[in-house]
Scaffold this active site. Structure first.
Site, short mmCIF file in Angstrom:
data_model
loop_
_atom_site.label_atom_id
_atom_site.label_comp_id
_atom_site.label_asym_id
_atom_site.label_seq_id
_atom_site.Cartn_x
_atom_site.Cartn_y
_atom_site.Cartn_z
N ASP A 83 0.86 -1.20 0.00
CA ASP A 83 0.00 0.00 0.00
C ASP A 83 0.90 1.25 0.00
OD1 ASP A 83 -2.37 1.45 0.18
OD2 ASP A 83 -2.43 1.37 2.38
N ASP A 105 2.59 5.19 -5.53
CA ASP A 105 1.82 6.41 -5.28
C ASP A 105 2.68 7.61 -5.68
OD1 ASP A 105 0.38 8.56 -4.52
OD2 ASP A 105 0.11 7.98 -2.43
N THR A 278 -9.16 1.92 8.90
CA THR A 278 -9.74 2.55 10.10
C THR A 278 -10.86 1.72 10.73
OG1 THR A 278 -9.11 4.73 9.35
CG2 THR A 278 -10.94 4.64 10.90
O1 LIG Z 1 -7.11 3.90 2.23
C1 LIG Z 1 -6.67 3.27 3.17
C2 LIG Z 1 -5.36 2.60 3.08
O2 LIG Z 1 -4.70 2.88 1.88
C3 LIG Z 1 -7.42 3.13 4.45
O3 LIG Z 1 -8.48 4.03 4.53
P1 LIG Z 1 -9.31 4.23 5.88
O4 LIG Z 1 -8.50 5.09 6.78
O5 LIG Z 1 -10.58 4.90 5.45
O6 LIG Z 1 -9.58 2.89 6.44
O1 LIG Z 2 -2.48 4.17 3.92
C1 LIG Z 2 -3.13 4.33 4.93
C2 LIG Z 2 -3.40 3.25 5.87
O2 LIG Z 2 -4.42 3.64 6.76
C3 LIG Z 2 -2.15 2.75 6.55
O3 LIG Z 2 -1.85 3.45 7.68
P1 LIG Z 2 -0.40 3.22 8.40
O4 LIG Z 2 0.62 3.89 7.55
O5 LIG Z 2 -0.57 3.83 9.74
O6 LIG Z 2 -0.18 1.74 8.46
#
Ligand SMILES: O=C(CO)COP(=O)(O)O
Ligand SMILES: O=C[C@H](O)COP(=O)(O)O
Length: 354
Positions: A83, A105, A278
């Site tokens: 991610d 990204d 979240t």
């Molecule tokens: O987009 C997210 C991680 O890339 C998570 O989004 P939320 O904070 O809405 O759960």
């Molecule tokens: O990309 C956003 C996600 O909520 C990940 O959050 P984090 O970087 O705290 O693991």
């Protein structure tokens, strides 16, 4: 089953008209909750790890947790996704770690804070696409910055995301630019900005079309019909969990997320990957706070982590069912990354741009 690429999962989702939640993972309890929910609903899984997750758990723990999920649930196809990779180097390291999908990204510079320009985003994304596709690994790009259409504030959380006020044009992905970006980069999936943001504080009131631009999804999908759209910041901020947290010593204040019904509307128009972090954090925190308040004499972490897992699993099952993911795992035959690499090389997976 071996890890599968995100492209394979999302192509299946597009063909059958459903969406796949991508849950963020940092620890065993999150992974187990997601996998139990997937097994009970027969759902394919995307487990995604941020740079923050790697820092928290460490690369070997994170990798083995996700590989353990695939080993423990051989009937469930699992994609291991990076991610918000903030540079080609982060994504190359992820591929080295066995990730079957990555996100470049390039909407932000390498600091993960400063909005980039068009040329930078195209160049870094194309670089990652060329390398990843040669390994059969899929790539998600991002165009536009996450942030609030209510306030114009960018969506910074945990050091990732732009900071401060942004121009409205940066907060809404432009359909013509999306088409050009996909043509130049050949990404498999595109994260778009439509007014969502990471974290619990997305909207000060239940969102309406002026602050959550679901209509924009339809316009973008019409231009890039076989590029899978990704909604980041798509937690629904469940009001029941908010209440439990606040009734047991928490102080989260009034806030609203992305309604599940709006996500389902997005899925009808090309959204295939829905990022959720979240909501699981809230379910875990609410469960633990409640358990601690009701059982002041308990001190074995397993006692309060069990309800935390149950709370997270409940959210996962509800999303698998609402997004139409349920019932599809058993219909997917894994395609090896070697095979995917050959398909990319032949141009079979090239994007269509209208
Ligand atoms: O987009 C997210 C991680 O890339 C998570 O989004 P939320 O904070 O809405 O759960
Ligand atoms: O990309 C956003 C996600 O909520 C990940 O959050 P984090 O970087 O705290 O693991």
């Amino acid at each position: 089953m071996p890890l599968v690429s995100m492209r394979q999962l999302l192509d299946h989702a597009a063909e059958h008209g459903y969406g796949v939640p991508a849950f963020n993972v940092n620890n065993m309890e999150q992974v187990k909750a997601i996998m139990e929910a997937a097994a009970e609903t027969d759902s394919p899984v995307i487990l995604q790890a941020s740079a923050g997750a790697r820092k928290y758990a460490g690369e070997p723990f994170l990798r083995h947790l996700i590989l353990a999920a695939a080993e423990a649930y051989p009937q469930i196809p699992v994609c291991m996704h990076q991610d918000h990779g903030t540079s080609p180097a982060v994504n190359i390291r992820a591929i080295q770690s066995a990730f079957s999908s990555v996100m470049m990204d390039g909407s932000l510079l390498e600091d993960g804070k400063t909005p980039s320009d068009w040329d930078y985003n195209v160049a870094v994304t194309r670089k990652v696409v060329d390398l990843a596709h040669a390994c059969g690994v899929s790539v998600e790009g991002e165009l536009g910055c996450l942030g609030s259409l209510e306030t114009g504030m960018a969506g910074e959380e945990d050091g990732i995301g732009a900071e401060g006020k942004l121009d409205h044009s940066k907060l809404l992905t432009d359909p013509d630019e999306a088409a050009e970006f996909v043509k130049l980069t050949k990404v498999d999936a595109l994260a778009i900005a439509i007014g969502t943001s990471h974290g619990a504080y997305k909207f000060t009131r239940p969102p309406t079309g002026d602050v959550l631009a679901i209509s924009r999804i339809k316009e973008i999908h019409a231009r890039i019909p076989n590029t899978h759209l990704v909604m980041h910041g798509s937690s629904s901020v469940p009001q029941d969990w908010l209440k439990i947290i606040n009734e047991n010593g928490g102080d989260l204040g009034e806030t609203y997320g992305v309604p599940v019904a709006e996500i389902v509307e997005g899925i009808k128009h090309g959204v295939r990957k829905v990022n959720i972090d979240t909501d699981l954090r809230m379910a875990a925190t609410g469960s633990i706070r409640k358990y601690m308040a009701e059982n002041p004499k308990k001190f074995d972490p397993r006692d309060y982590l069990k309800p935390a897992m149950a709370g997270m699993k409940g959210i996962c099952k509800a999303r698998y069912e609402a997004f139409g993911t349920a019932g599809n795992a058993s219909k997917i035959k894994p395609i090896s990354l070697e095979d995917m690499a050959n398909r990319y090389a032949k141009g079979d997976l090239d994007p269509k741009v209208n």
